[in-house]
Write a protein that holds these residues in place. Structure first.
Motif, PDB file in Angstrom:
ATOM      1  N   ASN A 124      71.607   5.149 -18.253  1.00  0.00           N
ATOM      2  CA  ASN A 124      72.115   6.399 -17.704  1.00  0.00           C
ATOM      3  C   ASN A 124      71.781   7.536 -18.672  1.00  0.00           C
ATOM      4  N   GLY A 125      71.142   8.565 -18.130  1.00  0.00           N
ATOM      5  CA  GLY A 125      70.685   9.670 -18.976  1.00  0.00           C
ATOM      6  C   GLY A 125      71.686  10.799 -19.102  1.00  0.00           C
ATOM      7  N   THR A 126      72.901  10.598 -18.609  1.00  0.00           N
ATOM      8  CA  THR A 126      73.876  11.695 -18.653  1.00  0.00           C
ATOM      9  C   THR A 126      74.792  11.621 -19.882  1.00  0.00           C
TER      10      THR A 126
ATOM     11  N   SER B 169      64.441   2.609 -22.739  1.00  0.00           N
ATOM     12  CA  SER B 169      63.083   3.129 -22.959  1.00  0.00           C
ATOM     13  C   SER B 169      62.058   2.030 -22.749  1.00  0.00           C
ATOM     14  N   PHE B 170      60.806   2.457 -22.569  1.00  0.00           N
ATOM     15  CA  PHE B 170      59.723   1.471 -22.545  1.00  0.00           C
ATOM     16  C   PHE B 170      59.759   0.711 -23.866  1.00  0.00           C
ATOM     17  N   GLY B 171      59.743  -0.623 -23.767  1.00  0.00           N
ATOM     18  CA  GLY B 171      59.756  -1.434 -24.983  1.00  0.00           C
ATOM     19  C   GLY B 171      61.156  -1.850 -25.411  1.00  0.00           C
TER      20      GLY B 171
ATOM     21  N   LYS C 143      54.096  14.887 -18.217  1.00  0.00           N
ATOM     22  CA  LYS C 143      53.783  15.916 -19.229  1.00  0.00           C
ATOM     23  C   LYS C 143      54.679  15.762 -20.451  1.00  0.00           C
ATOM     24  N   ASN C 144      55.882  15.237 -20.241  1.00  0.00           N
ATOM     25  CA  ASN C 144      56.834  14.995 -21.345  1.00  0.00           C
ATOM     26  C   ASN C 144      57.149  13.499 -21.373  1.00  0.00           C
ATOM     27  N   PRO C 145      56.149  12.656 -21.592  1.00  0.00           N
ATOM     28  CA  PRO C 145      56.381  11.220 -21.432  1.00  0.00           C
ATOM     29  C   PRO C 145      57.456  10.700 -22.384  1.00  0.00           C
ATOM     30  N   PRO C 146      58.239   9.737 -21.879  1.00  0.00           N
ATOM     31  CA  PRO C 146      59.279   9.164 -22.733  1.00  0.00           C
ATOM     32  C   PRO C 146      58.660   8.521 -23.969  1.00  0.00           C
ATOM     33  N   ILE C 147      59.360   8.642 -25.093  1.00  0.00           N
ATOM     34  CA  ILE C 147      58.893   8.031 -26.350  1.00  0.00           C
ATOM     35  C   ILE C 147      59.182   6.523 -26.287  1.00  0.00           C
TER      36      ILE C 147
END
Ligand code: NAD
Length: 251
Positions: free
Chosen positions: A128-130, A171-173, A49-53
């Motif tokens: 790491n997302g922190t 991220s993707f890409g 629902k909140n897909p990564p950019i």
């Protein structure tokens, strides 16, 4: 061999762990679901629902950078208080006992480190997302500071050097981190037991590691509640809940 029963699965995994000289784990989002961090692909996933950019969009457009940060904070709020679960604790014990050498993870939640695994033993393939980093000079930024400013101004953060500041995830890409990929490959080729835990094994190049370990002579174990494309190559497939299978190792 697919073993759906928890008792039989635990026994078979125990014998492989007793025989190993050098085990490596490979973890995906499934190890963190019992901690309240949703996985990516299961039905109802808030990530979808909140897909990564995409990385190219992040670089191209300031509105995309703002949207990336807005989604990041929405997702962070969903699992801000997550603590390591049974799977994390089991792997921390296996590392502490010397049976396991490293954990290669696709996860970005920092829960392996939070379970006590020393930082150098955790190889993060997707970052790491922190925390966050400047994409130009690599300076580290803390999320609380970024969030405070973002909530005041609505503008995506920029570094003192002028670079864009982004969550320290891949991220993707975006290119894979070279050092982590190299270390993951070394561990994959060095191990005699490779345990893939909680990954749908469809995200490449990360999903190439289990197969490379098997081809190089390691025993391959897959622990996941649904089938994966690599099940036919595995020596042991434990189909069920990760915490149930790994709990005895956490003791
Ligand atoms: P995925 O969502 O594609 O696959 C997770 C797998 O785990 C699924 O097959 C699911 O059925 C299984 N699973 C979930 N809970 C389980 C449980 N308790 N017991 C057994 N199996 C369980 O995840 P992935 O393969 O890691 O790929 C998604 C990508 O998204 C990753 O690359 C990662 O970077 C990112 N991601 C990370 C997190 C995190 O850090 N915790 C969470 C979501 C997504």
């Amino acid at each position: 061999m697919i073993v759906p029963g928890v008792d039989e699965g635990r026994t078979k995994l125990q014998s492989l762990v007793e025989a190993t000289q050098y085990a490596v784990a490979f973890t995906g989002a499934g190890i963190s679901t019992e901690c309240g961090v949703p996985d990516f692909r299961s039905p109802g996933s808030p990530w979808l629902k909140n897909p990564p950019i995409e990385f190219s969009d992040f670089l191209r457009d300031p509105l995309m950078r703002e949207e990336a940060w807005r989604r990041k904070f929405v997702m962070d709020d969903l699992y801000a208080h997550a603590k390591p679960g049974r799977g994390h604790r089991a792997l921390a014990q296996l590392i502490a006992s010397g049976r396991m050498n490293a954990i290669i993870t696709q996860n970005i939640d920092g829960l392996h480190q939070a379970s006590g695994v020393p930082e150098p033993r955790v190889i993060e393939l997707h970052g790491n997302g922190t925390y966050a980093r400047c994409l130009s000079c690599e300076r580290r930024y803390e999320l609380a500071d970024i969030r405070r400013d973002f909530e005041m101004t609505g503008a995506a953060p920029e570094c003192a050097c002028g670079g864009y500041v982004k969550s320290a995830t891949i991220s993707f890409g975006q290119s894979m981190p070279e050092m982590a990929m190299r270390r993951a490959e070394e561990e994959t080729l060095a191990c005699d037991l490779f345990v893939a835990i909680g990954s749908s094994l469809v995200v490449y190049p990360a999903a190439g590691f289990p197969l490379a370990a098997k081809r190089h002579g390691a025993a391959l174990v897959i622990v996941n509640r649904e089938a994966t494309p690599l099940d036919d190559f595995a020596d042991l497939v434990l189909r069920g809940d990760i915490g149930d299978f790994l709990e005895p190792f956490a003791a």
